[in-house]
Design a protein around this motif. Structure first.
Motif, PDB file in Angstrom:
ATOM      1  N   THR A  41      -5.158  -8.386  -1.025  1.00 17.33           N
ATOM      2  CA  THR A  41      -4.248  -8.746   0.060  1.00 17.33           C
ATOM      3  C   THR A  41      -3.488 -10.015  -0.272  1.00 17.33           C
ATOM      4  O   THR A  41      -2.277 -10.107  -0.053  1.00 17.33           O
ATOM      5  N   LEU A  42      -4.190 -11.020  -0.808  1.00 16.34           N
ATOM      6  CA  LEU A  42      -3.517 -12.266  -1.142  1.00 16.34           C
ATOM      7  C   LEU A  42      -2.531 -12.078  -2.283  1.00 16.34           C
ATOM      8  O   LEU A  42      -1.440 -12.655  -2.275  1.00 16.34           O
ATOM      9  N   LEU A  43      -2.901 -11.277  -3.283  1.00 16.46           N
ATOM     10  CA  LEU A  43      -1.963 -11.016  -4.370  1.00 16.46           C
ATOM     11  C   LEU A  43      -0.741 -10.260  -3.868  1.00 16.46           C
ATOM     12  O   LEU A  43       0.395 -10.529  -4.253  1.00 16.46           O
ATOM     13  N   GLU A  44      -0.958  -9.289  -2.991  1.00 14.72           N
ATOM     14  CA  GLU A  44       0.155  -8.548  -2.411  1.00 14.72           C
ATOM     15  C   GLU A  44       0.921  -9.414  -1.431  1.00 14.72           C
ATOM     16  O   GLU A  44       2.145  -9.395  -1.382  1.00 14.72           O
ATOM     17  N   GLU A  45       0.166 -10.225  -0.653  1.00 16.69           N
ATOM     18  CA  GLU A  45       0.807 -11.087   0.339  1.00 16.69           C
ATOM     19  C   GLU A  45       1.627 -12.177  -0.336  1.00 16.69           C
ATOM     20  O   GLU A  45       2.552 -12.726   0.247  1.00 16.69           O
ATOM     21  N   GLY A  46       1.278 -12.486  -1.629  1.00 17.24           N
ATOM     22  CA  GLY A  46       2.093 -13.437  -2.355  1.00 17.24           C
ATOM     23  C   GLY A  46       3.512 -12.958  -2.493  1.00 17.24           C
ATOM     24  O   GLY A  46       4.442 -13.744  -2.626  1.00 17.24           O
ATOM     25  N   THR A  47       3.720 -11.646  -2.498  1.00 15.71           N
ATOM     26  CA  THR A  47       5.064 -11.079  -2.550  1.00 15.71           C
ATOM     27  C   THR A  47       5.523 -10.627  -1.175  1.00 15.71           C
ATOM     28  O   THR A  47       6.697 -10.721  -0.839  1.00 15.71           O
ATOM     29  N   GLY A 322     -13.715  -7.485   5.025  1.00 17.86           N
ATOM     30  CA  GLY A 322     -12.512  -7.939   4.343  1.00 17.86           C
ATOM     31  C   GLY A 322     -11.260  -7.690   5.152  1.00 17.86           C
ATOM     32  O   GLY A 322     -10.366  -8.548   5.241  1.00 17.86           O
ATOM     33  N   TRP A 323     -11.175  -6.507   5.751  1.00 21.74           N
ATOM     34  CA  TRP A 323     -10.007  -6.168   6.576  1.00 21.74           C
ATOM     35  C   TRP A 323      -9.910  -7.112   7.772  1.00 21.74           C
ATOM     36  O   TRP A 323      -8.834  -7.653   8.077  1.00 21.74           O
ATOM     37  N   ALA A 324     -11.050  -7.334   8.469  1.00 25.10           N
ATOM     38  CA  ALA A 324     -11.036  -8.205   9.651  1.00 25.10           C
ATOM     39  C   ALA A 324     -10.662  -9.638   9.284  1.00 25.10           C
ATOM     40  O   ALA A 324      -9.911 -10.306  10.014  1.00 25.10           O
ATOM     41  N   LEU A 325     -11.160 -10.125   8.147  1.00 27.94           N
ATOM     42  CA  LEU A 325     -10.848 -11.490   7.723  1.00 27.94           C
ATOM     43  C   LEU A 325      -9.361 -11.661   7.459  1.00 27.94           C
ATOM     44  O   LEU A 325      -8.741 -12.632   7.908  1.00 27.94           O
ATOM     45  N   MET A 326      -8.756 -10.727   6.745  1.00 34.69           N
ATOM     46  CA  MET A 326      -7.336 -10.832   6.427  1.00 34.69           C
ATOM     47  C   MET A 326      -6.468 -10.668   7.674  1.00 34.69           C
ATOM     48  O   MET A 326      -5.441 -11.332   7.812  1.00 34.69           O
ATOM     49  N   VAL A 327      -6.878  -9.797   8.583  1.00 36.84           N
ATOM     50  CA  VAL A 327      -6.118  -9.644   9.833  1.00 36.84           C
ATOM     51  C   VAL A 327      -6.185 -10.928  10.646  1.00 36.84           C
ATOM     52  O   VAL A 327      -5.187 -11.371  11.224  1.00 36.84           O
ATOM     53  N   ALA A 328      -7.360 -11.564  10.679  1.00 34.82           N
ATOM     54  CA  ALA A 328      -7.510 -12.799  11.449  1.00 34.82           C
ATOM     55  C   ALA A 328      -6.707 -13.942  10.847  1.00 34.82           C
ATOM     56  O   ALA A 328      -6.156 -14.777  11.571  1.00 34.82           O
ATOM     57  N   VAL A 329      -6.618 -13.977   9.507  1.00 32.66           N
ATOM     58  CA  VAL A 329      -5.938 -15.095   8.846  1.00 32.66           C
ATOM     59  C   VAL A 329      -4.441 -14.855   8.707  1.00 32.66           C
ATOM     60  O   VAL A 329      -3.633 -15.753   8.966  1.00 32.66           O
ATOM     61  N   LEU A 330      -4.055 -13.635   8.314  1.00 35.11           N
ATOM     62  CA  LEU A 330      -2.657 -13.371   7.975  1.00 35.11           C
ATOM     63  C   LEU A 330      -1.930 -12.473   8.961  1.00 35.11           C
ATOM     64  O   LEU A 330      -0.718 -12.296   8.839  1.00 35.11           O
ATOM     65  N   GLY A 331      -2.647 -11.865   9.892  1.00 32.17           N
ATOM     66  CA  GLY A 331      -1.973 -11.010  10.859  1.00 32.17           C
ATOM     67  C   GLY A 331      -2.272  -9.540  10.619  1.00 32.17           C
ATOM     68  O   GLY A 331      -2.690  -9.132   9.529  1.00 32.17           O
ATOM     69  N   PRO A 332      -2.022  -8.707  11.647  1.00 35.14           N
ATOM     70  CA  PRO A 332      -2.398  -7.283  11.555  1.00 35.14           C
ATOM     71  C   PRO A 332      -1.602  -6.488  10.540  1.00 35.14           C
ATOM     72  O   PRO A 332      -2.048  -5.435  10.108  1.00 35.14           O
ATOM     73  N   THR A 333      -0.434  -6.976  10.147  1.00 28.34           N
ATOM     74  CA  THR A 333       0.387  -6.215   9.193  1.00 28.34           C
ATOM     75  C   THR A 333       0.195  -6.688   7.760  1.00 28.34           C
ATOM     76  O   THR A 333       0.901  -6.231   6.867  1.00 28.34           O
TER      77      THR A 333
END
Length: 755
Positions: A41-47, A322-333
């Motif tokens: 997610t972070l690697l993808e979210e980097g873009t 992992g899904w819940a952590l990323m949604v909480a930090v970066l948002g549902p999308t």
């Protein structure tokens, strides 16, 4: 049906008998899967910040800045489909809560444009009925702590102050996040910009070009450079914006990805080792099932279901976490489903493959074994012979012999401990590198602790005031300008600071520092961008004036992806360097930057703008949290391998306990025998892993530094003391864990039975 029912009962009974080991297996796999999902997610979210914003704003692929309004002929360039602007933009200073930040105030229409329109995330867009309204780019607003309705003081180049009110906060895909990308961006109505900055000569024009083929941005940029010539101030493409938005997340994502990939291999080894050891302990049960009519395939399926279910449960738990952590930090999308599904599917297959081989071997168990499975017989290992030769106590000799009785499981146990220890050592190396950044900021180009901008004062007076402070050891005049690289048709940062005879002490890791006009040092990102090396000459254009320099060294450059050229201020033309834009202040050892800043502000009557340097390690502090979590999960993997090795050793020597006692060994000596067998594998695995980690950690960090543009030469290995303490803690903890079942077994009353 009866076979299925009997098999399910057997599985439930076996899992209840080893609840701790089953829970540990689930936690190990869950931690690894959660880390992989976070990394992806972070690697993808980097873009994705740029990608999603670009889609929402219908962004432009090429942005160009000119002295005056560009010709309409830009729309006739092949590949250009639509044009954003041109918009008039003026440089201003924003004064907010005692801070002064450079900003670009851009005139925008009341109706958002069709191309590259900012997306308002809070409040609303500009309204002619409220001409004093301003919409601020989100990262700039967050840096200033702005909220809807807050007053915003704007200082024009003339020194006149204007008060605007924040009507909206918007996201934009046309430039990177503030403060990594400066100046900050704010939008006002054209009439308000004319009131704040009536002189057209103090402003520039910004134009965006949307292309039908994003890959053609380089060709279009080159045509723009040729068409506009001296009228062009700077130009950049969507690639630079995307890179500016992705740096921190990609560094973090790369670390997590490395940990996840290596961790899943270690977890697979732990699963295979645990399943194999458990199958050896279940041979009597498996033989009984065979005698009851179970086929090879049914027994293999039972074992696959039992051990595979634990791994798959861990995959499910890790996916949700992992899904819940990323949604909480970066948002549902933020979480893309495709990478997550790929991780889940790949991990599930790896788990089933890891337990499949032991399950297949368990299915080959004969219905009625001639005798309980005993450890294989053979020659003493070299280590056991050495123990006999040096006359070690009998308990240690027996333990040394037992460590390598089963060589394949022994290798898997040692290797399964070495891999986590290697990753722990790499994590400690990353930690040591961040500590080095904080302890020695001069090694990442931060010799200066404060940056002073003249503000209301004359530059000469500001410099004089800075030099008179008792804690200031050196003052370097500086100016940052954007320069066009004709061969690349894009802008790069030129940092002119100090002079050729008194240069700013950049951290030069290759070549040398410049010592005359026309020489420069560059970051790795710039060398890669221009395709040059140390010793080559580079021709740039600064505001229409050629800048020809010879690169004599490479620096560690954490800013702008390393795409920075550093020269003495006397290498620039006078029109670009006089007066200096700021002064970099180096302080004496032990001086407090906050105290010096307060003193300068007080002595100048708040006329100066004094900012403290921001260490790049501060932006990466989240990595420390990741390292702690990573070590915790890796410790669980090592613990799972250790429990498997201990269980296998106890099973192999369960019938030897009474014999050892009959030979005269006390319970403590019996316990020492059992712990020694496991402890040797622990020492071997931990030592090999630590050695492997130390040998590669510096190279891995430097490789990442090279790829990110910062440059090699930043990597640090953990200190010998840290490494020694880590190894001792790992070995001591492992021996303490192995001591618990060994102590229980040594004190148990085991009758002597015939084999």
């Amino acid at each position: 049906m009866s076979a299925t029912l009997a098999g399910s009962r057997w599985i439930r009974a076996d899992l209840r008998a080893r609840k701790g080991q089953a829970a540990l297996t689930v936690l190990v796999v869950a931690g690894i899967v959660a880390a992989l999902i976070t990394a992806a997610t972070l690697l993808e979210e980097g873009t994705n910040p740029w990608r999603s914003l670009f889609a929402q704003t219908d962004g432009a692929h090429v942005w160009l800045y000119t002295k005056d309004s560009p010709p309409a002929a830009l729309g006739g360039i092949d590949g250009v489909t639509r044009i954003a602007g041109p918009y008039r933009s003026a440089p201003v200073t924003v004064a907010q809560d005692g801070k002064k930040e450079p900003a670009s105030l851009r005139a925008m229409p009341a109706k958002p444009p069709a191309v590259s329109h900012p997306v308002v995330s809070e409040g609303r867009w500009l309204d002619p009925s409220q001409p004093d309204g301003v919409v601020v780019e989100r990262s700039f607003a967050e840096s200033l702590g702005l909220r809807i309705g807050a007053p915003l003081t704007i200082i024009a180049l003339s020194g006149k102050r204007h008060t605007l009110y924040v009507r909206g906060i918007a996201d934009s895909a046309e430039q990177g996040f503030y403060p990594e990308w400066t100046p900050g961006l704010a939008y006002v109505l054209p009439l308000m910009l004319d009131r704040i900055e009536p002189m057209l000569g103090r402003s520039e024009w910004v134009t965006g070009l949307r292309l039908d083929d994003p890959e053609a941005s380089q060709v279009v940029s080159q045509r723009v450079v040729v068409m506009l010539e001296d009228r062009l101030q700077r130009v950049y493409t969507w690639r630079e914006v995307r890179a500016a938005m992705e740096l921190d997340n990609r560094l973090l994502g790369t670390l997590l990805a490395l940990f996840g990939v290596v961790g899943i291999v270690a977890a697979a080894l732990a699963l295979a080792n645990a399943a194999g050891g458990r199958v050896l302990g279940q041979l009597r049960d498996l033989a009984t099932l065979k005698s009851m009519g179970f086929t090879r395939g049914q027994i293999a399926l039972l074992l696959l279901v039992e051990h595979g279910a634990l791994g798959l449960l861990g995959v499910a738990v890790g996916t949700v976490a992992g899904w819940a952590l990323m949604v909480a930090v970066l948002g549902p999308t933020s979480v893309a489903p495709v990478p997550v599904l790929a991780i889940v599917a790949g991990t599930a297959l790896l788990v089933l493959a890891a337990v499949g081989v032991p399950a297949w071997r368990g299915g080959r168990t004969p219905p009625i074994p001639a005798a309980p499975a005993a450890p294989p017989q053979g020659r003493l290992s070299r280590l056991a012979r050495l123990a006999l030769l040096v006359r070690l106590p009998p308990a240690l000799v027996l333990g040394t012999r037992d460590a390598f009785t089963r060589r394949v499981p022994a290798f898997l146990t040692a290797f399964g401990l070495a891999v986590p220890m290697m990753m722990i050592t790499i994590g400690l190396g990353v930690w040591a590198t961040l500590d080095n950044f904080l302890a020695h900021p001069e090694q990442v180009g931060q010799h200066a602790a404060l940056y002073v901008r003249p503000g209301k004062m004359e530059p000469a007076a500001a410099e004089r005031l800075a030099r008179q402070d008792r804690d200031v050891s050196a003052v370097y005049a500086g100016t940052d300008v954007n320069a066009l690289a004709p061969g690349e048709a894009r802008s790069v940062r030129v940092r002119a600071i100090g002079s050729s005879t008194d240069p700013y002490p950049f951290p030069v890791v290759e070549g040398r520092m410049y010592d005359r006009q026309g020489e420069a040092v560059a970051g790795q990102g710039l060398l890669d961008l221009l395709g040059v090396k140390i010793g080559d000459r580079v021709r740039l254009t600064v505001g229409g004036t050629p800048l020809i320099v010879r690169i004599v060294g490479r620096t560690v450059e954490p800013e702008q992806d390393g795409e920075v050229l550093s020269v003495g201020i006397d290498s620039l033309a006078a029109k670009d360097s006089v007066p200096p834009e700021y002064y970099a202040l180096a302080l004496k050892p032990g001086a407090d930057p906050g105290e010096v800043r307060g003193r300068l502000l007080a002595e100048s009557g708040e006329s100066l703008d004094v900012q403290m340097a921001v260490n790049p390690a501060d932006r990466l502090s989240i990595i420390r949290v990741v390292i702690v979590l990573m070590i915790a999960v890796l410790a669980l993997i090592g613990l799972a391998n250790l429990l498997t090795a201990s269980a296998l050793g106890l099973r192999d020597h369960a019938f030897d306990l009474a014999v050892l006692k009959a030979m005269g060994l006390t319970p403590r000596q019996v316990m020492a025998t059992l712990v020694t067998g496991t402890g040797l594998l622990v020492v071997l695995g931990v030592g090999a892993g630590a050695a492997a980690g130390v040998s590669v950690v510096t190279g891995l960090i430097d490789l990442q530094g090279h790829n990110s543009g910062v440059g090699a030469g930043i990597g640090r290995a953990p200190s010998p003391l840290t490494l020694a303490v880590t190894v001792l803690v790992a070995v001591g903890t492992a021996l303490a864990v192995a001591l618990i079942p060994a102590r229980r077994a040594a004190r148990a009353q085991v009758p002597i039975t015939s084999r």
